[in-house]
Design an enzyme around this catalytic site. Structure first.
Site, PDB file in Angstrom:
ATOM      1  N   LYS A 121       0.829  -1.206   0.000  1.00  0.00           N
ATOM      2  CA  LYS A 121       0.000   0.000   0.000  1.00  0.00           C
ATOM      3  C   LYS A 121       0.864   1.257   0.000  1.00  0.00           C
ATOM      4  O   LYS A 121       0.666   2.163  -0.817  1.00  0.00           O
ATOM      5  CB  LYS A 121      -0.927   0.014   1.212  1.00  0.00           C
ATOM      6  N   ASP A 139      -6.347   1.337   0.790  1.00  0.00           N
ATOM      7  CA  ASP A 139      -6.452   1.433   2.241  1.00  0.00           C
ATOM      8  C   ASP A 139      -7.870   1.077   2.647  1.00  0.00           C
ATOM      9  O   ASP A 139      -8.671   0.588   1.836  1.00  0.00           O
ATOM     10  CB  ASP A 139      -6.042   2.825   2.721  1.00  0.00           C
TER      11      ASP A 139
END
Length: 214
Positions: A121, A139
């Site tokens: 991420k 996220d």
């Protein structure tokens, strides 16, 4: 509505309502952003932006951060979540930047993940925001919004969501789409009580049509 039509609708909506979509983290260079993104894990951008000015004044470069013990970094970030681990990650990240990349933040997602504290991420955020690459960080906001609208289907993991979104968002729009979904999730499609009355996507939203008006 077919998936392609859904994506086209969503893209048109955000292009009209959110033509400029950017990170809310404050930064001036790639090193500052990677520090901020590491700090932002399970912490608000607002809190991170309160922490980073003093932190980066003391440690403005990888060289400065790499030469201290994590305890010294901890003193500057104690008000964020998991400060002990993040202090270790920041120092380790700075050291690896020097060791592997001559102090320069790499643009490749795989290279970025060689740095402590940088998972997929975070790597996608850096690649997207700094280098404008078609990398889409998933996220909690992106994961939730994509599922609610129907952009993702039965995606059980962030990676599965990322793969589905990347299939339909044009590559040149991926960096902006990442922020569209984050900001929509942060301010409109919030976790507990989504503000559906203020959302222009209810016409096509799977969650709204199945859960809200059932």
């Amino acid at each position: 509505m077919r998936k392609r039509e859904l994506f086209d609708f969503v893209i048109q909506y955000f292009e009209e309502t959110m033509p400029i979509a950017e990170t809310e983290l404050d930064y001036e260079n790639p090193f500052e952003l990677i520090v901020a993104v590491i700090l932002s894990a399970q912490c608000t951008d607002k809190r991170v932006n309160q922490i980073t000015p003093d932190l980066l004044k003391r440690f403005p470069t990888p060289q400065k951060m790499a030469e201290v013990e994590p305890a010294e970094v901890f003193d500057y970030i104690r008000s964020c979540s998991y400060p002990n681990n993040k202090a270790k990650h920041l120092v380790g990240m700075a050291q690896k930047l020097l060791e592997l990349f001559d102090g320069e933040v790499p643009s490749d997602v795989d290279d970025l993940q060689k740095l402590p504290g940088v998972g997929r991420k975070t790597a996608n955020v850096i690649a997207s925001v700094v280098y404008n690459k078609p990398a889409l960080a998933v996220d909690t906001h992106v994961f939730r919004v994509a599922a609610r609208i129907g952009l993702s289907t039965n995606a059980k993991t962030p990676l599965a969501t990322e793969q589905q979104l990347m299939k339909y968002f044009p590559a040149e729009l991926v960096p902006k789409a990442h922020h569209w979904l984050i900001l929509h999730g942060r301010y409109t499609c919030i976790a507990r009580k989504p503000k559906c009355t203020k959302c222009g996507l209810t016409e096509v939203c799977k969650f709204y049509n199945k859960e809200v008006i059932k």
